[in-house]
Design a protein around this motif. Sequence first.
Motif, short mmCIF file in Angstrom:
data_model
loop_
_atom_site.label_atom_id
_atom_site.label_comp_id
_atom_site.label_asym_id
_atom_site.label_seq_id
_atom_site.Cartn_x
_atom_site.Cartn_y
_atom_site.Cartn_z
N LEU A 31 -2.80 7.92 4.84
CA LEU A 31 -1.97 7.72 6.03
C LEU A 31 -3.23 6.84 6.64
O LEU A 31 -2.87 5.83 7.42
N ARG A 32 -4.40 6.75 6.92
CA ARG A 32 -5.22 6.29 7.32
C ARG A 32 -4.85 4.74 6.70
O ARG A 32 -4.62 3.79 7.79
N VAL B 290 0.46 -1.98 -0.21
CA VAL B 290 0.22 0.03 -0.06
C VAL B 290 0.74 1.25 0.08
O VAL B 290 0.62 2.58 -0.37
N PHE B 291 2.31 1.40 0.08
CA PHE B 291 2.92 2.27 0.25
C PHE B 291 3.28 3.13 -1.17
O PHE B 291 3.05 3.78 -1.70
N VAL B 292 3.15 1.66 -1.97
CA VAL B 292 3.41 2.21 -3.84
C VAL B 292 2.04 2.43 -4.20
O VAL B 292 2.22 3.74 -5.32
N LEU B 293 0.84 1.46 -4.26
CA LEU B 293 -0.77 1.79 -4.54
C LEU B 293 -1.24 3.03 -3.99
O LEU B 293 -1.18 3.28 -5.02
N THR B 294 -1.17 3.31 -3.05
CA THR B 294 -2.23 4.41 -2.75
C THR B 294 -2.07 6.29 -3.22
O THR B 294 -2.73 6.95 -3.82
N PRO B 295 -0.42 6.16 -2.99
CA PRO B 295 -0.26 7.35 -3.61
C PRO B 295 -0.15 7.86 -4.61
O PRO B 295 -0.64 8.75 -5.64
N LEU B 296 -0.59 6.48 -5.57
CA LEU B 296 -0.23 7.27 -7.37
C LEU B 296 -2.05 7.02 -7.13
O LEU B 296 -2.17 8.01 -8.34
N ALA B 297 -3.01 6.47 -6.83
CA ALA B 297 -4.81 7.34 -6.94
C ALA B 297 -4.51 8.67 -6.36
O ALA B 297 -5.73 9.41 -7.03
#
Length: 324
Positions: free
Chosen positions: A156-157, A135-142
């Motif tokens: 962050l949540r 999730v460190f990689v995937l969520t910032p892309l969204a």
Amino acid sequence: MVVRAAYSTVAACRPHARRTGLARSLLNRVQAVEGQPRCRHAPQNRIATWSTHTMAYLIPAEFVTKMVDAGESKIYMSTRDTLIRAYMAGAILSLAAVFAVTATVMTGSALVGAILFPVGFCMLYLLGFDLLTGVFVLTPLAWLDKRPGVTVQGILRNWGLVFLGNFLGALTVAFMMAFIFTYGFSVPPNEIGQKIGHIGEARTLGYAQYGLMGWITIFIRGMLCNWMVSTGVVGAMISTTVSGKVIAMWMPIMLFFAMTFEHSVVNMFLFPSGLMMGGNFSIVDYLIWNEIPVVLGNLVGGLAFTGLTLYATHIKTGPKRKLA
């Protein structure tokens, strides 16, 4: 369905999409599967048939879009589901770590442990569970893609919940395995338990003796780890078959484990387990000289070397050069 959806996306987003090579290629795949004639604008020297086996590999533009979609879905996921999936991921990866250490002790070869360790990673991602490193990689892309409702607070949540779930899952397995190795803490740990305890000492006090340079060293090892681990996460998306996913995940995970890079979730098992079995280091040693720099390194390495590079070149592709 994946190809049809990808073609629809391209066609909707580009005014002249049907004239582009990517759109023609995707349309030809769909039409071949559905028994329709090929696009008349496509090159005629290409094979007209398209089997499900040839479609097993997704082109980069397709699987990077899947990465962004996955990041968005994790932001919207309920707290309950996020915790359950993170808990199970931490637990399964911890069992895989025990498996790898056991194989290393039994064979005397660390390479054997590295070859076998990816089985846990493949299991948890095929089951749809989540690791913090993923999730460190995937969520910032969204967020970078400006998906509706995706905010920094939401990212962050998600990270916090996945960290908690991973840690609880790893801690559960750490307690269970420590209980097994010591027969309910009534005898000293067996050879495998002693090996786990020594790993904890070497990867805390071993770095602490070098001071700041030791801290930076473990940070960099964390970066390199999640470069490979996040590549494994991507590997789960580049194929539509189980065998293809497993092969793509296995290679980078085996590499990181063989190189003894630092993975924050694996360490959530190794260090508490080592402490339970009498490892010669403290909780403070574990946090300062391992978990904190490793988490930060995992974040920077995965995002910089995998997430941002793939997104920049396959989604935000630069304009083509104009030849003189």
